[in-house]
Design a protein around this motif. Structure first.
Motif, PDB file in Angstrom:
ATOM      1  N   PHE A  34       0.838  -1.185   0.000  1.00 54.01           N
ATOM      2  CA  PHE A  34       0.000   0.000   0.000  1.00 54.01           C
ATOM      3  C   PHE A  34       0.884   1.249   0.000  1.00 54.01           C
ATOM      4  CE2 PHE A  34      -2.410  -3.355   2.015  1.00 54.01           C
ATOM      5  CZ  PHE A  34      -3.682  -3.231   1.447  1.00 54.01           C
ATOM      6  N   GLN A  35       0.412   2.265  -0.704  1.00 56.17           N
ATOM      7  CA  GLN A  35       1.101   3.556  -0.725  1.00 56.17           C
ATOM      8  C   GLN A  35       0.061   4.657  -0.614  1.00 56.17           C
ATOM      9  OE1 GLN A  35       3.844   4.156  -3.921  1.00 56.17           O
ATOM     10  NE2 GLN A  35       4.192   6.305  -3.447  1.00 56.17           N
ATOM     11  N   LEU A  36       0.244   5.555   0.336  1.00 55.50           N
ATOM     12  CA  LEU A  36      -0.692   6.645   0.579  1.00 55.50           C
ATOM     13  C   LEU A  36       0.070   7.957   0.622  1.00 55.50           C
ATOM     14  CD1 LEU A  36      -2.834   5.053   3.452  1.00 55.50           C
ATOM     15  CD2 LEU A  36      -3.454   5.225   1.038  1.00 55.50           C
ATOM     16  N   ASP A  37      -0.502   8.990   0.028  1.00 53.30           N
ATOM     17  CA  ASP A  37       0.091  10.326   0.054  1.00 53.30           C
ATOM     18  C   ASP A  37      -0.760  11.234   0.941  1.00 53.30           C
ATOM     19  OD1 ASP A  37       2.141   9.692  -1.698  1.00 53.30           O
ATOM     20  OD2 ASP A  37       0.876  10.038  -3.447  1.00 53.30           O
ATOM     21  N   GLU A  38      -0.095  11.988   1.798  1.00 53.17           N
ATOM     22  CA  GLU A  38      -0.764  12.952   2.684  1.00 53.17           C
ATOM     23  C   GLU A  38      -1.858  12.288   3.515  1.00 53.17           C
ATOM     24  OE1 GLU A  38      -2.062  16.325   0.483  1.00 53.17           O
ATOM     25  OE2 GLU A  38      -0.038  16.920  -0.126  1.00 53.17           O
ATOM     26  N   ALA A  39      -1.515  11.135   4.101  1.00 53.73           N
ATOM     27  CA  ALA A  39      -2.470  10.447   4.967  1.00 53.73           C
ATOM     28  C   ALA A  39      -2.479  11.127   6.339  1.00 53.73           C
ATOM     29  CB  ALA A  39      -2.081   8.979   5.115  1.00 53.73           C
ATOM     30  N   PRO A  40      -3.659  11.441   6.900  1.00 52.52           N
ATOM     31  CA  PRO A  40      -3.725  12.103   8.213  1.00 52.52           C
ATOM     32  C   PRO A  40      -3.403  11.116   9.332  1.00 52.52           C
ATOM     33  CG  PRO A  40      -5.936  11.679   7.394  1.00 52.52           C
ATOM     34  CD  PRO A  40      -4.997  11.263   6.289  1.00 52.52           C
ATOM     35  N   ARG A  41      -2.589  11.538  10.273  1.00 57.34           N
ATOM     36  CA  ARG A  41      -2.238  10.732  11.441  1.00 57.34           C
ATOM     37  C   ARG A  41      -2.352  11.592  12.701  1.00 57.34           C
ATOM     38  NH1 ARG A  41      -2.820   7.306   8.181  1.00 57.34           N
ATOM     39  NH2 ARG A  41      -1.327   5.703   7.488  1.00 57.34           N
ATOM     40  N   ARG A  42      -2.233  10.938  13.855  1.00 53.37           N
ATOM     41  CA  ARG A  42      -2.372  11.647  15.131  1.00 53.37           C
ATOM     42  C   ARG A  42      -1.117  11.468  15.964  1.00 53.37           C
ATOM     43  NH1 ARG A  42      -7.189   9.785  18.953  1.00 53.37           N
ATOM     44  NH2 ARG A  42      -5.990   7.853  18.683  1.00 53.37           N
ATOM     45  N   ARG A  43      -0.583  12.597  16.446  1.00 54.94           N
ATOM     46  CA  ARG A  43       0.584  12.559  17.320  1.00 54.94           C
ATOM     47  C   ARG A  43       0.154  12.221  18.756  1.00 54.94           C
ATOM     48  NH1 ARG A  43       2.263  17.466  14.354  1.00 54.94           N
ATOM     49  NH2 ARG A  43       4.110  17.003  13.110  1.00 54.94           N
ATOM     50  N   LYS A  44       1.153  12.035  19.580  1.00 50.37           N
ATOM     51  CA  LYS A  44       0.903  11.728  20.982  1.00 50.37           C
ATOM     52  C   LYS A  44       0.124  12.851  21.661  1.00 50.37           C
ATOM     53  CE  LYS A  44       3.310  10.674  25.314  1.00 50.37           C
ATOM     54  NZ  LYS A  44       4.640  10.477  25.964  1.00 50.37           N
ATOM     55  N   ASP A  45       0.417  14.120  21.298  1.00 47.87           N
ATOM     56  CA  ASP A  45      -0.276  15.251  21.916  1.00 47.87           C
ATOM     57  C   ASP A  45      -1.644  15.512  21.305  1.00 47.87           C
ATOM     58  OD1 ASP A  45       0.372  16.247  19.445  1.00 47.87           O
ATOM     59  OD2 ASP A  45       1.719  17.815  20.177  1.00 47.87           O
ATOM     60  N   GLY A  46      -2.085  14.659  20.356  1.00 46.16           N
ATOM     61  CA  GLY A  46      -3.402  14.808  19.744  1.00 46.16           C
ATOM     62  C   GLY A  46      -3.422  15.662  18.498  1.00 46.16           C
ATOM     63  N   SER A  47      -2.306  16.318  18.173  1.00 50.39           N
ATOM     64  CA  SER A  47      -2.258  17.155  16.982  1.00 50.39           C
ATOM     65  C   SER A  47      -2.208  16.291  15.733  1.00 50.39           C
ATOM     66  CB  SER A  47      -1.042  18.090  17.027  1.00 50.39           C
ATOM     67  OG  SER A  47       0.158  17.338  17.069  1.00 50.39           O
ATOM     68  N   GLU A  48      -2.585  16.902  14.620  1.00 47.82           N
ATOM     69  CA  GLU A  48      -2.659  16.172  13.358  1.00 47.82           C
ATOM     70  C   GLU A  48      -1.352  16.325  12.585  1.00 47.82           C
ATOM     71  OE1 GLU A  48      -6.192  15.372  10.220  1.00 47.82           O
ATOM     72  OE2 GLU A  48      -5.524  17.457  10.298  1.00 47.82           O
ATOM     73  N   VAL A  49      -0.922  15.232  11.974  1.00 52.30           N
ATOM     74  CA  VAL A  49       0.260  15.238  11.126  1.00 52.30           C
ATOM     75  C   VAL A  49      -0.095  14.472   9.854  1.00 52.30           C
ATOM     76  CG1 VAL A  49       1.164  13.152  12.232  1.00 52.30           C
ATOM     77  CG2 VAL A  49       2.716  14.633  10.973  1.00 52.30           C
ATOM     78  N   PHE A  50       0.435  14.940   8.729  1.00 50.15           N
ATOM     79  CA  PHE A  50       0.191  14.281   7.453  1.00 50.15           C
ATOM     80  C   PHE A  50       1.478  13.579   7.014  1.00 50.15           C
ATOM     81  CE2 PHE A  50      -2.983  17.569   7.647  1.00 50.15           C
ATOM     82  CZ  PHE A  50      -4.118  16.953   7.138  1.00 50.15           C
ATOM     83  N   VAL A  51       1.340  12.321   6.581  1.00 51.05           N
ATOM     84  CA  VAL A  51       2.515  11.540   6.198  1.00 51.05           C
ATOM     85  C   VAL A  51       2.291  10.906   4.832  1.00 51.05           C
ATOM     86  CG1 VAL A  51       3.137  11.022   8.592  1.00 51.05           C
ATOM     87  CG2 VAL A  51       1.656   9.450   7.355  1.00 51.05           C
ATOM     88  N   SER A  52       3.406  10.723   4.133  1.00 46.60           N
ATOM     89  CA  SER A  52       3.418   9.920   2.910  1.00 46.60           C
ATOM     90  C   SER A  52       3.969   8.557   3.302  1.00 46.60           C
ATOM     91  CB  SER A  52       4.290  10.581   1.842  1.00 46.60           C
ATOM     92  OG  SER A  52       4.399   9.750   0.710  1.00 46.60           O
ATOM     93  N   THR A  53       3.175   7.509   3.159  1.00 45.81           N
ATOM     94  CA  THR A  53       3.532   6.213   3.734  1.00 45.81           C
ATOM     95  C   THR A  53       3.537   5.108   2.688  1.00 45.81           C
ATOM     96  OG1 THR A  53       2.913   4.583   5.409  1.00 45.81           O
ATOM     97  CG2 THR A  53       1.123   5.782   4.363  1.00 45.81           C
ATOM     98  N   ILE A  54       4.440   4.141   2.894  1.00 39.70           N
ATOM     99  CA  ILE A  54       4.488   2.917   2.094  1.00 39.70           C
ATOM    100  C   ILE A  54       4.464   1.750   3.081  1.00 39.70           C
ATOM    101  CG2 ILE A  54       5.792   1.526   0.463  1.00 39.70           C
ATOM    102  CD1 ILE A  54       7.031   4.030  -0.634  1.00 39.70           C
ATOM    103  N   LEU A  55       3.504   0.867   2.918  1.00 41.43           N
ATOM    104  CA  LEU A  55       3.366  -0.316   3.768  1.00 41.43           C
ATOM    105  C   LEU A  55       3.530  -1.555   2.895  1.00 41.43           C
ATOM    106  CD1 LEU A  55       2.538  -1.694   6.467  1.00 41.43           C
ATOM    107  CD2 LEU A  55       0.164  -1.486   5.707  1.00 41.43           C
ATOM    108  N   TRP A  56       4.442  -2.444   3.286  1.00 39.98           N
ATOM    109  CA  TRP A  56       4.689  -3.628   2.462  1.00 39.98           C
ATOM    110  C   TRP A  56       4.794  -4.868   3.364  1.00 39.98           C
ATOM    111  CZ3 TRP A  56       8.288  -0.007   3.762  1.00 39.98           C
ATOM    112  CH2 TRP A  56       9.450  -0.447   4.391  1.00 39.98           C
ATOM    113  N   PRO A  57       4.555  -6.057   2.766  1.00 36.34           N
ATOM    114  CA  PRO A  57       4.633  -7.302   3.559  1.00 36.34           C
ATOM    115  C   PRO A  57       6.066  -7.590   3.987  1.00 36.34           C
ATOM    116  CG  PRO A  57       3.425  -7.626   1.503  1.00 36.34           C
ATOM    117  CD  PRO A  57       4.105  -6.309   1.396  1.00 36.34           C
TER     118      PRO A  57
END
Length: 592
Positions: free
Chosen positions: A301-324
């Motif tokens: 899987f590959q996602l661009d600008e996927a929204p994520r949550r930091r420890k403090d609850g703030s939002e961060v956007f990441v470009s991610t690649i997930l592979w087996p």
């Protein structure tokens, strides 16, 4: 299985070493010749397989660009804007696919081919040239836009273009078949050579007795090098600025590098053992089960600008690649992901988009201002002639036409007022400026504004405690204030509240700002009326644009405000929400 294979190879080698040690000197030359022949045979087989692979790639690429051609043709028929442009979504994919196909053919042509293979390649190249020429005719017809031309293009898509595609596919397919036959023959030859060479190698295997110590030293060195490389790789992963993590098939985090700590704020001790859903925003965990299921199936899987949550609850956007993730035996044991923080890039892109929109709006308003200025000057000259002629006629005629002449004069006077407003918008009307306290402007106008808005609307004025000196024309500031308050009144036919405030605001540097960074005086007029849509908000400062009935507005009020504010060196910002209300904020440079 890999370890078992290595053990078997080692056993055979040591058996050969012991059995043919005495024949080493006699057979050394034969062994060398056999090795060279085996290497050449293997190279031929590799070349044949590479040719077959390239031919198959070209075959599937041909089907790919044929599909993209049909797609942009359908988009054109359905009226998708820019479907035939090179930058159009389907058209761009078609052009990229055909360019890749040309590279495929060039790669095939660079290899050693038999006469039959070369002939099929020539057929494919010629058919592709015809196909691209037909495509140029199709695009030209679609761009013409006439029904006849579009019809001809549609017929070309389903006719000649399809015919030449079939020719291409057939030629490439034949090339792949011939390459496969050649590969099979070369493989058989390589196998025969390998068998012969293996027999000879058995005879001369005694040489391994002499180099066993060297091999042992090389193996030891290789193991140490491999361990060192793994350690370096692990250090690179650990010290990477990107977040790198591993997880089990049920989503439990098992590995967490320092980059992940910086991106998300969790330490490795806090993150390992948690579910990866901890990093997702509330309401976005539904897709996690789907991703884990796909991961268990071996999908990436590959996602661009996927929204994520930091420890403090703030939002961060990441470009991610997930592979087996698999072990040494190829068994799927989980997944690994690399995530790059793109929050700053996303924010810069959003700010740049706002800046571009504002620049385009400013350019449009400047163009309208130039047009309005020219029209207003010419119209004023015509009105001057009308008024002068009216005065002359009034002197030479009796009272029977005096009323009509008065009405002509009044209409011309009103027209001159409109042209004056146009000149204000176009910033072509010279005025005298002075240093004026914005608080005084609001305070002095309170009574007039209260009478202008009526009894069903409440007016609140809240001025700044400190003086707000600005360099402007006092009369024009009064006009700005009156126009904005009257506009707010008209937005509340059922009554409401108009709030006028003054103060200061700080602007920072940024692409979205139209003024230099610094401190500015602010005049804000807010209402809780009907509000505006985004489409209306983008056009409210255009001259003669109005949402009011024809007999209730000229569309020059806000255009005049825009011209005055711009001429004063400030800017005007509008915040509006439908059925909630509107706020106009005017920022003016503070006078020294």
């Amino acid at each position: 299985m890999r370890m078992l294979g290595r053990i078997r190879v080692s056993t055979r080698l040591f058996g050969a070493f012991g059995s043919v040690a005495l024949l080493l000197i006699v057979m050394i030359s034969v062994a060398v010749a056999s090795s060279v022949a085996q290497r050449h045979a293997s190279q031929r087989a590799s070349e044949s397989f590479a040719l077959r692979r390239d031919a198959l790639v070209a075959k599937f690429r041909a089907a790919d660009f044929n599909g993209w051609q049909t797609a942009y043709a359908f988009d054109t028929i359905r009226g998708v804007p820019g479907a035939t442009d090179a930058a159009g979504r389907m058209r761009a994919k078609f052009l990229a696919s055909t360019a890749a196909f040309q590279e495929d053919l060039a790669r095939v042509g660079a290899r050693e081919l038999t006469a039959a293979e070369r002939q099929q390649l020539t057929v494919a190249e010629n058919a592709f040239d015809h196909f691209m020429k037909i495509d140029e005719q199709i695009v030209a017809g679609y761009r013409t836009g006439t029904p006849d031309a579009v019809k001809v293009s549609n017929e070309l898509v389903s006719g000649e273009a399809l015919y030449w595609f079939d020719q291409i596919a057939s030629a490439v397919d034949q090339l792949a078949v011939q390459a496969e036959a050649t590969a099979a023959a070369d493989t058989a030859a390589a196998r025969t050579t390998y068998t012969r060479g293996l027999r000879l190698q058995v005879l001369v295997g005694a040489i391994c007795l002499l180099i066993t110590a060297v091999l042992a030293w090389l193996v030891t060195r290789m193991i140490a090098k491999t361990a060192r490389n793994k350690a370096i790789l692990a250090a690179i992963v650990e010290q990477s600025a990107d977040a790198t993590l591993a997880l089990t098939l049920d989503g439990t985090i098992t590995t967490w590098n320092s980059g992940a700590e910086r991106v998300y704020g969790y330490t490795a001790a806090e993150a390992i053992g948690r579910s990866v859903s901890t990093l997702l925003q509330p309401g976005r965990t539904a897709g996690l089960a789907t991703a884990l299921t796909g991961l268990a199936e071996g999908r990436q899987f590959q996602l661009d600008e996927a929204p994520r949550r930091r420890k403090d609850g703030s939002e961060v956007f990441v470009s991610t690649i997930l592979w087996p993730l698999r072990d040494d035996d190829g068994k799927l044991i989980g997944g690994a992901a690399t995530e790059r923080d793109v929050t700053a890039r996303k924010q810069r892109a959003a700010a740049q988009k706002i800046a571009d929109e504002r620049a385009a709006r400013a350019a449009r308003m400047e163009s309208l201002g130039q047009l309005a200025s020219g029209v207003a000057h010419d119209f004023n000259n015509l009105l001057a002639i009308i008024l002068n002629c009216t005065e002359l006629v009034a002197e030479d005629t009796g009272d029977q036409v005096a009323g009509d002449l008065a009405r002509i004069r009044n209409a011309a006077d009103r027209a001159q007022e409109l042209t004056s407003q146009l000149l204000l918008f176009a910033k072509r009307e010279p005025v005298q400026v002075e240093i004026v306290d914005l608080n005084v402007v609001v305070t002095d106008a309170t009574d007039l504004l209260s009478r202008a808005i009526g009894n069903n609307i409440t007016l609140h004025c809240d001025t700044c405690s400190d003086a707000l000196p600005v360099r402007a024309n006092r009369g024009r500031l009064d006009q700005i204030l009156l126009n904005l308050v009257v506009n707010a009144r008209d937005a509340m036919p059922e009554g409401g509240t108009v709030t006028v405030t003054t103060g200061t605001t700080e602007l920072s540097e940024g692409p979205a700002q139209t003024l230099p960074a610094g401190r500015y005086a602010q005049l804000a007029v807010s209402d809780n009326g009907t509000g505006m849509s985004a489409e209306v908000r983008d056009r409210i400062f255009e001259p003669f644009f109005t949402t009011k009935p024809v007999d209730q507005g000229t569309g020059l009020g806000l255009a005049t405000v825009y011209g005055i504010v711009s001429d004063t060196g400030g800017t005007i910002i509008v915040d509006s929400t439908l059925r909630v209300g509107t706020t106009f904020r005017i920022l003016l440079p503070i006078a020294d």
